[in-house]
Scaffold this active site. Structure first.
Site, PDB file in Angstrom:
ATOM      1  N   SER A  28       0.921  -1.282   0.129  1.00  0.00           N
ATOM      2  CA  SER A  28       0.040   0.154  -0.080  1.00  0.00           C
ATOM      3  C   SER A  28       0.637   1.322  -0.032  1.00  0.00           C
ATOM      4  CB  SER A  28      -0.807  -0.138   1.337  1.00  0.00           C
ATOM      5  OG  SER A  28      -1.897  -1.030   1.367  1.00  0.00           O
ATOM      6  N   HIS A  59      -4.208   0.703  -4.608  1.00  0.00           N
ATOM      7  CA  HIS A  59      -3.341  -0.600  -5.146  1.00  0.00           C
ATOM      8  C   HIS A  59      -3.505  -0.721  -6.897  1.00  0.00           C
ATOM      9  CE1 HIS A  59      -3.169  -2.581  -0.752  1.00  0.00           C
ATOM     10  NE2 HIS A  59      -3.817  -1.496  -0.751  1.00  0.00           N
ATOM     11  N   HIS A  81      -5.133  -9.260  -1.672  1.00  0.00           N
ATOM     12  CA  HIS A  81      -5.291  -9.565  -0.216  1.00  0.00           C
ATOM     13  C   HIS A  81      -6.168 -10.505  -0.005  1.00  0.00           C
ATOM     14  CE1 HIS A  81      -3.667  -5.569  -0.520  1.00  0.00           C
ATOM     15  NE2 HIS A  81      -3.028  -5.811   0.765  1.00  0.00           N
ATOM     16  N   TYR A  83      -8.378 -10.230   2.566  1.00  0.00           N
ATOM     17  CA  TYR A  83      -9.801  -9.551   2.860  1.00  0.00           C
ATOM     18  C   TYR A  83     -10.515  -9.180   1.471  1.00  0.00           C
ATOM     19  CZ  TYR A  83      -6.920  -5.248   2.065  1.00  0.00           C
ATOM     20  OH  TYR A  83      -6.065  -4.323   1.467  1.00  0.00           O
ATOM     21  N   GLU A  84      -9.984  -9.248   0.469  1.00  0.00           N
ATOM     22  CA  GLU A  84     -10.788  -8.896  -0.792  1.00  0.00           C
ATOM     23  C   GLU A  84     -11.877  -9.952  -1.078  1.00  0.00           C
ATOM     24  OE1 GLU A  84      -8.427  -6.613  -3.974  1.00  0.00           O
ATOM     25  OE2 GLU A  84      -6.640  -7.611  -2.446  1.00  0.00           O
ATOM     26  N   ALA A 111       2.677  -1.818   4.175  1.00  0.00           N
ATOM     27  CA  ALA A 111       2.353  -0.910   5.103  1.00  0.00           C
ATOM     28  C   ALA A 111       1.797  -1.495   6.486  1.00  0.00           C
ATOM     29  CB  ALA A 111       1.279  -0.157   4.685  1.00  0.00           C
ATOM     30  N   MET A 209      -1.806  -6.905   6.958  1.00  0.00           N
ATOM     31  CA  MET A 209      -2.768  -7.925   6.245  1.00  0.00           C
ATOM     32  C   MET A 209      -2.360  -8.589   5.229  1.00  0.00           C
ATOM     33  SD  MET A 209      -5.890  -5.413   6.566  1.00  0.00           S
ATOM     34  CE  MET A 209      -6.206  -4.143   7.915  1.00  0.00           C
ATOM     35  N   SER A 210      -0.790  -8.687   4.894  1.00  0.00           N
ATOM     36  CA  SER A 210      -0.514  -9.341   3.809  1.00  0.00           C
ATOM     37  C   SER A 210       0.808 -10.230   4.051  1.00  0.00           C
ATOM     38  CB  SER A 210       0.149  -8.333   2.900  1.00  0.00           C
ATOM     39  OG  SER A 210       1.047  -7.402   3.351  1.00  0.00           O
ATOM     40  N   ASN A 233       1.324   3.368  11.028  1.00  0.00           N
ATOM     41  CA  ASN A 233       0.573   3.962  12.297  1.00  0.00           C
ATOM     42  C   ASN A 233       1.111   3.387  13.725  1.00  0.00           C
ATOM     43  OD1 ASN A 233      -0.614   1.926  10.320  1.00  0.00           O
ATOM     44  ND2 ASN A 233      -1.493   1.516  12.389  1.00  0.00           N
ATOM     45  N   HIS A 244      -7.400   4.545   6.812  1.00  0.00           N
ATOM     46  CA  HIS A 244      -6.610   3.983   5.307  1.00  0.00           C
ATOM     47  C   HIS A 244      -5.998   4.929   4.899  1.00  0.00           C
ATOM     48  CE1 HIS A 244      -5.822   1.190   2.081  1.00  0.00           C
ATOM     49  NE2 HIS A 244      -6.510   2.048   1.281  1.00  0.00           N
TER      50      HIS A 244
HETATM   51  N1  HPA Z   1      -2.977  -3.007  11.277  1.00  0.00           N
HETATM   52  C1  HPA Z   1      -3.041  -3.802  10.375  1.00  0.00           C
HETATM   53  N2  HPA Z   1      -2.968  -3.726   9.207  1.00  0.00           N
HETATM   54  C2  HPA Z   1      -2.090  -2.382   8.830  1.00  0.00           C
HETATM   55  C3  HPA Z   1      -1.956  -1.511   9.978  1.00  0.00           C
HETATM   56  C4  HPA Z   1      -2.400  -1.826  11.229  1.00  0.00           C
HETATM   57  O1  HPA Z   1      -2.397  -1.002  12.166  1.00  0.00           O
HETATM   58  N3  HPA Z   1      -1.459  -0.273   9.398  1.00  0.00           N
HETATM   59  C5  HPA Z   1      -1.358  -0.639   8.155  1.00  0.00           C
HETATM   60  N4  HPA Z   1      -1.638  -1.657   7.921  1.00  0.00           N
END
Ligand code: HPA
Length: 269
Positions: A28, A59, A81, A83-84, A111, A209-210, A233, A244
C-alpha cells in the site's frame, strides 16, 4: 493449478522475453519504487490470464518488467489480499508465476502498524521473522511436488545475508531502521486495542494484512526472501484513530527510503 501457473508464466515469457531473477511485491502506497525502474513492460492485472484484478483503492494492479539496480526484475505494483475475498491460493498465485519465470529472490514490502513501543511512524522495519495469523495456509491441499516439499522448513525464512547487507546499506545512508517480527492477519479490520496488545505479547513488532502467505509460498519454492514493513501508524495512535488514508500517506512518505534500500541491495546481488 500447475497448468494455470504454466499458462500464465508462458504468456508473460512470450510477451516480455524476460526471465527475471528478482521479484518485488509493493505494498500500500509503496508503488513509488516503480519510478526508479527502467520499465520495459507494464501489464495491467486484468490483461494477465488467470490473474484477478486488485480491488483496493491505492493498489493500482500492474505487473512491471524492467531493470533496477542493474538487474532484470519483475514487480507487482499492488498485491492481492485475503480480505478482498480471495483464498490464499489465489493471493499467492503471482509468486508462483514469478518462480516459474525464473525468480529466485523475492523482495516484499508492506504498510504496517507498529506494535513495538520504540517504533515511530515512518520507520522502516526489516522483517527478520513472521507469525502466520491467517486462518489458513497457502500450502494447504495437495502438495505441488514440482515446486517444493510437503513440509517446508521455516527456520531462516528471511535471508540472514540479505538482512545483514540491508542493515549496512541503511546505516551507510543514514536511514533509521528497526528489525523485527511481522504478524499477518486476515483483516480488513484494523486491530482493537486489546488485539494490538495481544500481538505485542505474542512477540510481534509490526502488524498487517499481507506478506506472510506470499513468503510461505516463496520459501516452499526455495526462493530467498527479504522484506520491509513501513510503519504507517502505531498501536497506540497519538492523533486519534488510524485511517486507510493515513496509512497511504505515511507509506508514500517513507517509500523513498525503502526504495533506496531495495535498489542498493539488488545492485549488490
Ligand atoms: N493493522 C493492520 N494492518 C495495517 C495496519 C495496522 O495497524 N497499518 C497498516 N496496515
Amino acid at each position: 493449478m500447475m497448468q494455470q501457473l504454466k499458462e500464465t508464466a508462458d504468456f508473460l515469457k512470450n510477451k516480455t522475453g524476460y526471465a527475471p531473477e528478482i521479484g518485488i511485491v509493493l505494498g500500500s502506497g509503496l508503488g513509488g519504487l516503480v519510478d526508479e525502474i527502467d520499465v520495459d513492460h507494464r501489464i495491467p492485472y486484468k490483461d494477465v490470464p488467470n490473474f484477478m484484478s486488485s480491488t483496493v483503492e491505492g493498489h493500482s494492479g500492474n505487473l512491471i518488467f524492467g531493470s533496477l539496480g542493474g538487474k532484470k526484475i519483475m514487480a507487482m505494483q499492488g498485491r492481492f489480499h485475503y480480505y478482498e475475498g480471495y483464498d490464499l491460493h489465489k493471493v499467492t498465485f503471482p509468486i508462483r508465476v514469478m518462480h516459474l519465470m525464473g525468480v529466485r529472490t523475492l523482495f516484499v514490502s508492506n504498510a504496517a502498524g507498529g506494535l513495538n513501543k520504540a517504533f515511530e511512524v515512518g520507520d522502516l522495519m526489516i522483517i527478520r521473522d513472521h507469525i502466520n495469523n491467517f486462518p489458513e495456509n497457502p500450502l494447504r491441499g495437495p502438495n505441488l511436488d514440482e515446486l517444493g516439499p510437503r513440509f517446508p522448513e521455516m527456520s531462516e525464512t528471511y535471508c540472514p545475508e540479505l538482512i545483514g547487507k540491508a542493515k549496512k546499506i541503511a546505516a551507510d545512508n543514514k536511514i533509521k531502521f528497526q528489525t523485527g517480527v511481522y504478524i499477518g492477519s486476515p483483516g480488513p479490520t484494523l486491530e482493537t486495542p486489546a488485539e494490538y496488545k495481544m500481538f505485542r505479547i505474542l512477540g510481534a513488532d509490526s502488524t498487517g494484512m499481507s506478506t506472510v502467505p506470499e513468503v510461505i509460498v516463496a520459501r516452499h519454492a526455495g526462493m530467498k526472501c527479504f522484506g520491509i514493513s513501513v510503519i504507517t501508524n502505531l498501536a497506540e495512535p497519538v492523533d486519534g484513530p488510524t485511517s486507510h488514508e493515513e496509512v497511504q500517506k505515511q507509506g508514500a512518505a517513507a517509500s523513498s527510503k525503502m526504495t533506496l534500500v531495495f535498489k542498493e541491495l539488488i545492485r549488490q546481488m
